[in-house]
Structures are given as C-alpha cells and as structure tokens.
Scaffold this motif. Sequence first.
Motif, PDB file in Angstrom:
ATOM      1  N   ARG A 250       0.853  -1.201   0.000  1.00  0.00           N
ATOM      2  CA  ARG A 250       0.000   0.000   0.000  1.00  0.00           C
ATOM      3  C   ARG A 250       0.880   1.239   0.000  1.00  0.00           C
ATOM      4  O   ARG A 250       2.023   1.219   0.482  1.00  0.00           O
ATOM      5  N   ALA A 251       0.331   2.330  -0.521  1.00  0.00           N
ATOM      6  CA  ALA A 251       1.113   3.547  -0.715  1.00  0.00           C
ATOM      7  C   ALA A 251       1.400   4.260   0.606  1.00  0.00           C
ATOM      8  O   ALA A 251       0.589   4.224   1.544  1.00  0.00           O
ATOM      9  N   PHE A 252       2.545   4.911   0.683  1.00  0.00           N
ATOM     10  CA  PHE A 252       2.889   5.775   1.808  1.00  0.00           C
ATOM     11  C   PHE A 252       2.136   7.098   1.662  1.00  0.00           C
ATOM     12  O   PHE A 252       1.944   7.610   0.555  1.00  0.00           O
ATOM     13  N   ARG A 253       1.733   7.672   2.771  1.00  0.00           N
ATOM     14  CA  ARG A 253       1.099   8.982   2.751  1.00  0.00           C
ATOM     15  C   ARG A 253       2.143  10.065   2.492  1.00  0.00           C
ATOM     16  O   ARG A 253       3.336   9.850   2.669  1.00  0.00           O
ATOM     17  N   ASP A 254       1.663  11.238   2.106  1.00  0.00           N
ATOM     18  CA  ASP A 254       2.574  12.341   1.791  1.00  0.00           C
ATOM     19  C   ASP A 254       3.442  12.710   2.981  1.00  0.00           C
ATOM     20  O   ASP A 254       4.641  12.973   2.827  1.00  0.00           O
ATOM     21  N   GLU A 255       2.851  12.734   4.183  1.00  0.00           N
ATOM     22  CA  GLU A 255       3.629  13.105   5.369  1.00  0.00           C
ATOM     23  C   GLU A 255       4.687  12.052   5.700  1.00  0.00           C
ATOM     24  O   GLU A 255       5.763  12.373   6.213  1.00  0.00           O
ATOM     25  N   GLU A 256       4.391  10.791   5.395  1.00  0.00           N
ATOM     26  CA  GLU A 256       5.386   9.733   5.619  1.00  0.00           C
ATOM     27  C   GLU A 256       6.538   9.857   4.619  1.00  0.00           C
ATOM     28  O   GLU A 256       7.716   9.707   4.990  1.00  0.00           O
TER      29      GLU A 256
END
Length: 503
Positions: A250-256
């Motif tokens: 699953r994709a990482f969030r922008d803040e991560e």
Amino acid sequence: MKATPTTRRVFERVNWGASALLVLAIVAMVNWLAFRHYERWDWTSQGIYSMSDRTKKELRALKQDVEVYLFMSEAESNFPEVKELLNRYGAETTRLRVEVVDPDRDPAKYKILAQRFDVATAVDQASGQQFADVAAVVVSGDKRWSVTRDELVGVDVESMDDAAGPKVDVKAEQALTGAIVQVVSGKATKVCLTEGHGEWTSGGEGQARSLRAVETELRRDNIALENIATMGRSAIPAECDALFVVGPLRAFRDEEAKMIRDYVAHGGNALFALDPVIERESITPTGLESVLAEWGIAVDASIVLELSSDRVPPPGNAAGPYFVVDYGEHPIAAALKKLGAPWVARIARSVRSTRDGVVTLAQTSGNAYAETSMTELAQTKQPQRGDGDIDGPVSLAVAAQPGMQTSDVQKSRRGGRVVVFGDSDWLSGELMRPDLANRDLLAAVTGWLTARETLIAIAPKKLEAQRLTIAEADLGDLFWRLLVFIPGAVLVLGLSTWWARRA
C-alpha cells in the motif's frame, strides 16, 4: 711458490668453512625476511584457502585480543581446511590466538573448556566418537560467540547427483569472520524496517513475507533489525543507522514520504525494494515516487521481462526468476563482480537514473525489456516490445547520495545514501543460497549504506569430491616408478657426484 699438500688442505678446509658460514648466513637472512614479511599462498584449484578482502580488513583493524577455541578432532574430514584458514587469520594479526580442543587427544582439557563455554557433547553411535554441538567458540573479553558445524561446512544438496560427486560448501570464513565482528563490535548497527503498508517483516518463522533469513544474515555482522511504524510518527528515530522499505503493498502517505526525505537529507541512509503491485491491470503507486524523483531516480510502472534463455532457469518465465550478471561501476557492484555468482530477481520493475550522480548497480541483458502495459501483458502469451515499453538492457537497481556528484558518491563515507531496487523477492529466504549472490548483495548493500565497507561478500568455497580410479595395469606402472625408477635415479645421481669429487 708452489703450494704444498698441507697448504692445499688448509685452503680447502677454510673454503668449506667459509661456504658453510655463508650458507648459514643466507638461511638466517631468509628466515628473518620470512618472519618480517609473512606470506602464505593458496595453490589449490578451487582457492579454498584464499581469504576475502573483508576478512583481512576486519583482522587488521582488531584493537583487542580475540581467542578462537576450535572444538574439532583432527580425525574429522574438514579439520585441515578449517585449521589452515585459522592459520591464515593468524598471519594477518597478532591479536588472534587459536586453541584446538581435541576430544580424542586431550579429553580432560576438552571437558573443562566444554563446561566453561556451555558446549554440549554428543556421541556418534556408529564410531563411538564424541563431538561438540558447536565447532568453534570465539571469545573477546566478556563476549563470546558460538559457531556450529553446519555454519562451518555443509553439503551442496544440488550437487548430490553430479557425476564427480557432491560438492562441500566450506563456509568457515563467513562464519568465523562474522563471529569475530560480533565479539569485538560495541553497539550493534541498527537497521529500522518500516511497517504498516504490507511490507516484509522481520521474525515470523514460516510467514510468506518474512525477512527471517535476512535477519539471521545481518545478525552475524552485528546488525540488528527493528520494525518501526511510520504512520503517526514525526521523524525516523536518530538511532536508525539505515531505513529499509521492503515490498510495500500500500502507498505511503505524503507526510510519511516527507519524513523519509527529511531523514535522508539529514544524513540518514535508506534501502527501497519496491515491487510492481498490480491492481485492476495497472501498477499502483508507492507514494514515494516524487521523493525518489527529487533524488534523480525514476521508479517505472512496468514489469521487466528477460528474454535471454540463458538467463532464465527452468521451467522458464520471462517475468522471473532470472539471473542478473551485469553490474555497474560502484563499490556494491564491485563486490559482486569479484564473486562471479549471479543475483536472482523475480517480478521486478525498472528503476532508472535520471541525472548524474545516480549509479546503476545491476541490469538485465540486452534482450530484455520493461513492459508498461499490464493489459497487453495479461492478454498475450508471448511477450513482445511495443510503443512505450523500455528497451533493454533494463536497469533494476541504482545507488545515489542525493545532492552529490558522481565522483563523490564512490569516495564519501558520510550519510545520505540511498539504494533502490525494483524487486523485493531477492531478499526471500529461498534465494539466500550459497550458490547465488543474493546474500552477498545484501551484505554489500547494508555495508555501503551504514558506511561499514568491510561488509563485502564472502562466498563459501566449494570442494569437489575427486575420484581416484586405479586399474590393475596401473599398479605395475606405479611399482616401477615409485620403487625402482625414482630410487634408482637418486642412486645414480649420488654415485656420479661421488665420482666427480673423487676425480
């Protein structure tokens, strides 16, 4: 004036005495030079006694005494190889002391040391011979590390049916050097493993996406794996010497993604092993594409297909597994070139350099290409290049130090190092085999990321069983050569020398 017989005899004796003194002086000088410049050579056909550069660096860097207790009998078949290897260790440093603990020759000493180091003793039911459950104990100060027999020597299962007989993997150097690193290193290097996105995880015996084999290999080099969750965290912990992102589903969030970028910008080091995850006939984003693009690295939405038959093992699948033997110009790649063993990838995406300073580590053959249309890939049985596909050779892995020039990438030992692979399956336990370069690649990548340059590959040496077949007709030939010809030649040489002196 004519010399008298007495004078000639005196001169002859003086000449013989001077010659003898000269020979003694030469022998003494040779021994002195040998002591000052100790050297050993490996003339075996398979180089079983040749040490790697990594071992030599570790031994020469020793600043404290290390003791190796070898719990092996001299009657064991692999004792000579292990003992000779330890002799070569001793030739590299004065900090190492080796003590052979033979249960047959000195049972009292064996019993005392076995109790001291908690070594269990077993008995071979067939021969009645006793042996230790560990082959060696490495000690330095209050630290010690045990090395089992399987870690020293094992049989290559795949060679059991070879006509020449099975091969033996002599893994002693890998195990002993790892043990020395364990007992002399202070704080273990820490590698943090991201979780929360379906990544591969450490531990978990028997799990499908377990990095247990990776954890075992790194532990030998005093490197600890620790899982960390990136969601809800403000920063990557400072004690993480390197960050591993292995196979997220699953994709990482922008803040991560920003947090990881900041970690690298402040000297952190990161490994990204990013598989192509297919959903609804398209490859899903990882959430890290924009950060990697800032560093000059393109992670393509593609699947690499290797069409060279000699690179694909049976039964044969272009998407993998396939062998990778073409390496770039980089310290990591240099370690693999020395080994000469293939790295195996499986279902990989292409990872490319988009600017100077990003170095390709490994690539496919020229016959391969990267398919960018998942719809076409699902519909066709025979893969064919099309518009938008990436021609081979296809880059599968790159290394970079963001913001640094190419020349600095190979010279600098500071942080901020990044390695990106288009595949994570190469870290699976089934591919961490001694005949492949995968585990050596793991050591080289980890060593470069954590600035431990000594963590280059140590390949096990393969001893091939050699059959000696002597026919009945050969026995007569051996008789004449060994018992008649050679002694006769020595006798003739001696008589001719005696006759020449008498004359």
